[in-house]
Enzyme design. Sequence first.
Site, PDB file in Angstrom:
ATOM      1  N   HIS A   1       0.882  -1.190   0.000  1.00 25.43           N
ATOM      2  CA  HIS A   1       0.000   0.000   0.000  1.00 25.43           C
ATOM      3  C   HIS A   1       0.908   1.225   0.000  1.00 25.43           C
ATOM      4  O   HIS A   1       1.746   1.373  -0.901  1.00 25.43           O
ATOM      5  CB  HIS A   1      -0.922  -0.126   1.215  1.00 25.43           C
ATOM      6  CG  HIS A   1      -2.091   0.794   1.266  1.00 25.43           C
ATOM      7  ND1 HIS A   1      -2.448   1.627   0.243  1.00 25.43           N
ATOM      8  CD2 HIS A   1      -3.006   1.038   2.262  1.00 25.43           C
ATOM      9  CE1 HIS A   1      -3.528   2.333   0.581  1.00 25.43           C
ATOM     10  NE2 HIS A   1      -3.877   1.995   1.808  1.00 25.43           N
TER      11      HIS A   1
ATOM     12  N   HIS B   1      -2.121  -2.263  -9.772  1.00 32.25           N
ATOM     13  CA  HIS B   1      -3.120  -1.679  -8.879  1.00 32.25           C
ATOM     14  C   HIS B   1      -4.363  -2.546  -8.901  1.00 32.25           C
ATOM     15  O   HIS B   1      -4.722  -3.077  -9.942  1.00 32.25           O
ATOM     16  CB  HIS B   1      -3.476  -0.251  -9.337  1.00 32.25           C
ATOM     17  CG  HIS B   1      -4.074   0.564  -8.249  1.00 32.25           C
ATOM     18  ND1 HIS B   1      -5.415   0.531  -7.958  1.00 32.25           N
ATOM     19  CD2 HIS B   1      -3.507   1.418  -7.371  1.00 32.25           C
ATOM     20  CE1 HIS B   1      -5.640   1.331  -6.942  1.00 32.25           C
ATOM     21  NE2 HIS B   1      -4.514   1.881  -6.558  1.00 32.25           N
TER      22      HIS B   1
ATOM     23  N   ASP C   1       2.941   5.521  -6.650  1.00 37.82           N
ATOM     24  CA  ASP C   1       4.183   5.406  -5.886  1.00 37.82           C
ATOM     25  C   ASP C   1       5.426   5.289  -6.756  1.00 37.82           C
ATOM     26  O   ASP C   1       6.542   5.334  -6.237  1.00 37.82           O
ATOM     27  CB  ASP C   1       4.111   4.177  -4.968  1.00 37.82           C
ATOM     28  CG  ASP C   1       3.095   4.368  -3.862  1.00 37.82           C
ATOM     29  OD1 ASP C   1       3.087   5.472  -3.290  1.00 37.82           O
ATOM     30  OD2 ASP C   1       2.317   3.451  -3.582  1.00 37.82           O
TER      31      ASP C   1
HETATM   32  N1  CMC Z   1       5.073  -6.750 -10.412  1.00 34.28           N
HETATM   33  C1  CMC Z   1       4.958  -7.944 -11.039  1.00 34.28           C
HETATM   34  N2  CMC Z   1       3.838  -8.646 -11.163  1.00 34.28           N
HETATM   35  C2  CMC Z   1       2.732  -8.117 -10.610  1.00 34.28           C
HETATM   36  C3  CMC Z   1       2.750  -6.878  -9.939  1.00 34.28           C
HETATM   37  C4  CMC Z   1       3.974  -6.184  -9.861  1.00 34.28           C
HETATM   38  N3  CMC Z   1       4.057  -5.001  -9.237  1.00 34.28           N
HETATM   39  N4  CMC Z   1       1.518  -6.585  -9.491  1.00 34.28           N
HETATM   40  C5  CMC Z   1       0.738  -7.616  -9.863  1.00 34.28           C
HETATM   41  N5  CMC Z   1       1.476  -8.534 -10.537  1.00 34.28           N
HETATM   42  C6  CMC Z   1       0.985  -9.793 -11.139  1.00 34.28           C
HETATM   43  C7  CMC Z   1       0.633 -10.800 -10.079  1.00 34.28           C
HETATM   44  O1  CMC Z   1       1.745 -11.612  -9.760  1.00 34.28           O
HETATM   45  C8  CMC Z   1      -0.463 -11.559 -10.761  1.00 34.28           C
HETATM   46  O2  CMC Z   1       0.113 -12.419 -11.716  1.00 34.28           O
HETATM   47  P1  CMC Z   1      -0.552 -13.876 -11.989  1.00 34.28           P
HETATM   48  O3  CMC Z   1      -1.912 -13.581 -12.571  1.00 34.28           O
HETATM   49  O4  CMC Z   1       0.382 -14.533 -12.922  1.00 34.28           O
HETATM   50  O5  CMC Z   1      -0.627 -14.548 -10.655  1.00 34.28           O
HETATM   51  C9  CMC Z   1      -1.215 -10.490 -11.547  1.00 34.28           C
HETATM   52  O6  CMC Z   1      -0.241  -9.473 -11.807  1.00 34.28           O
HETATM   53  C10 CMC Z   1      -2.392  -9.887 -10.808  1.00 34.28           C
HETATM   54  O7  CMC Z   1      -1.920  -9.355  -9.592  1.00 34.28           O
HETATM   55  P2  CMC Z   1      -2.669  -9.431  -8.210  1.00 34.28           P
HETATM   56  O8  CMC Z   1      -1.669  -9.709  -7.129  1.00 34.28           O
HETATM   57  O9  CMC Z   1      -3.852 -10.349  -8.316  1.00 34.28           O
HETATM   58  O10 CMC Z   1      -3.216  -7.969  -8.103  1.00 34.28           O
HETATM   59  P3  CMC Z   1      -3.818  -7.300  -6.796  1.00 34.28           P
HETATM   60  O11 CMC Z   1      -4.943  -6.451  -7.262  1.00 34.28           O
HETATM   61  O12 CMC Z   1      -4.134  -8.303  -5.756  1.00 34.28           O
HETATM   62  O13 CMC Z   1      -2.610  -6.414  -6.246  1.00 34.28           O
HETATM   63  C11 CMC Z   1      -1.129  -4.649  -5.862  1.00 34.28           C
HETATM   64  C12 CMC Z   1      -2.482  -5.066  -6.441  1.00 34.28           C
HETATM   65  C13 CMC Z   1      -1.013  -3.122  -5.867  1.00 34.28           C
HETATM   66  C14 CMC Z   1      -1.052  -5.092  -4.381  1.00 34.28           C
HETATM   67  C15 CMC Z   1       0.002  -5.314  -6.685  1.00 34.28           C
HETATM   68  O14 CMC Z   1      -0.086  -4.889  -8.035  1.00 34.28           O
HETATM   69  C16 CMC Z   1       1.376  -5.028  -6.117  1.00 34.28           C
HETATM   70  O15 CMC Z   1       1.812  -5.713  -5.198  1.00 34.28           O
HETATM   71  N6  CMC Z   1       2.103  -3.975  -6.654  1.00 34.28           N
HETATM   72  C17 CMC Z   1       3.385  -3.609  -6.121  1.00 34.28           C
HETATM   73  C18 CMC Z   1       3.197  -2.795  -4.850  1.00 34.28           C
HETATM   74  C19 CMC Z   1       2.711  -1.394  -5.146  1.00 34.28           C
HETATM   75  O16 CMC Z   1       3.233  -0.701  -6.005  1.00 34.28           O
HETATM   76  N7  CMC Z   1       1.716  -0.937  -4.331  1.00 34.28           N
HETATM   77  C20 CMC Z   1       1.186   0.412  -4.448  1.00 34.28           C
HETATM   78  C21 CMC Z   1      -0.236   0.432  -4.890  1.00 34.28           C
HETATM   79  S1  CMC Z   1      -0.779   2.084  -5.370  1.00 34.28           S
HETATM   80  C22 CMC Z   1      -0.734   3.038  -3.936  1.00 34.28           C
HETATM   81  C23 CMC Z   1      -1.800   2.683  -2.971  1.00 34.28           C
HETATM   82  O17 CMC Z   1      -2.941   3.140  -3.147  1.00 34.28           O
HETATM   83  O18 CMC Z   1      -1.514   1.954  -2.029  1.00 34.28           O
END
Ligand code: CMC
Length: 429
Positions: A268, A307, A363
């Site tokens: 987050h 996201h 971010d």
């Molecule tokens: N790098 C590589 N792969 C990713 C990433 C990433 N940053 N984010 C998602 N994926 C992949 C993930 O592994 C999954 O792949 P697969 O379908 O093969 O399993 C697919 O994309 C879908 O991801 P998810 O984990 O189901 O997506 P989510 O909606 O649960 O997670 C997130 C969203 C923000 C937690 C995630 O994208 C992440 O961890 N990003 C990096 C951390 C980050 O930058 N966070 C800041 C968010 S914006 C500020 C805020 O409001 O907090």
Amino acid sequence: MADTLFITDNRTGKKIEIPIEHDTVRATDLRQLKVKDDDFGMMTYDPALMNTAAVKSRITFIDGDKGILRHRGYPIEQLAENSTSFLEVAYLVLFGELPNDKQRTDWRIKIRHHTIVHESIKKLMEAFRYDAHPMGMFISTIAALSTFYPEAKELNDPENRMTQICRLIAKVPTIAAFAYRHSKGAPYIYPDNELTYAGNFLNMMFRPSSKEYTINPVLERALTVLFILHIDHEQNCSTNVMRSVGSSHVDPYSAVAAAAAALWGPLHGGANEAVLHMLDEIGSVNKVPAFIKEVKEGKGKLMGFGHRVYKNYDPRAKVIKNLAYQVFNVTGKNPKLDIAIELERIALEDEYFVKRKLYPNVDFYSGLIYQAMGFPLDLFPVLFAIPRTAGWLAQWQEHVTDPEQKITRPRQIYLGYGERNWIPMDKRK
Ligand code: CMC
């Protein structure tokens, strides 16, 4: 055509018709579906609340597919470009309309009245170790504020609620700056109410104790824009915490402390700090392809990308990317910018990221600006929490005054043991 949904329960043959409102059905309407009379009734299962609307809100609108973010109807790009003060946008988010001239002046005076913290708060902060993480200090100190304002738990009094809202918005920059100065062993600088919200924060952060400090107008403007961009983001993890904790009718200081704790996580608001660690780890532009390869092999994430809601470029990231160049004109370019740009270029062309609709989020570039402005890495989540406090409070106010809301209490699917008998110690494996 009626706005209803017909459901047939094939376990029993029972048919029900339930209303559809705002493209949703009420989960509690499913409780009519039972196999036996004494069953609890059907529930929905939605881990991580991916498809559950738990509130009705009029504050922030996001269309993640189109990359749209609006507060009270105003596009974030217009707010970032036209609003000269963070407090003006805070007023909009809290009260629903842009303030007229008088309202804006009164609001500023109201907030300025509360910028100082009790001397005991200062002493409390002095008790932290010199190397305490500023976000840990921030969260604990906000929680401690509740002991200074016991009347804050009288939630049914709108005037009392507003006093606490003003206090929190006014005091978070002071507490954040004190946390920084504590970690430097530097004397605290008290708020200067002649300055803007962002200017006052910069002054409390960076003014040498015995000398004058001139605030650079470009950096002050950049921080104002960054604060505006971070003010609210509808039902994200920390806002959900703010509403959930607030639903127990605890005081808002305790609820903001809980929301800030949720924000701290690297998935987050802690991601801005994690991005800079990632860029340090990569080290140079020529190592970007190898890093991307590792991410695709599942050996870590590309921090600042992806996201839950945006499946398009985060509109805040676009504004921040442009802002970065204005800041670097003053501070000199952050050498990590080239690595970030190369990461973005490769990721936006790469099938892994394209297929998963992974774009830079808020971010990705914000940390580069913060670092160039002289903020230490561990202060980044605190910089997110300062403006988000206004958003949390707007959401909290909406929640505690919503007659449809009650204490938040999800259900579970219990998969553990049925009843079994106590085992004496000498019989246990
Ligand atoms: N790098 C590589 N792969 C990713 C990433 C990433 N940053 N984010 C998602 N994926 C992949 C993930 O592994 C999954 O792949 P697969 O379908 O093969 O399993 C697919 O994309 C879908 O991801 P998810 O984990 O189901 O997506 P989510 O909606 O649960 O997670 C997130 C969203 C923000 C937690 C995630 O994208 C992440 O961890 N990003 C990096 C951390 C980050 O930058 N966070 C800041 C968010 S914006 C500020 C805020 O409001 O907090």
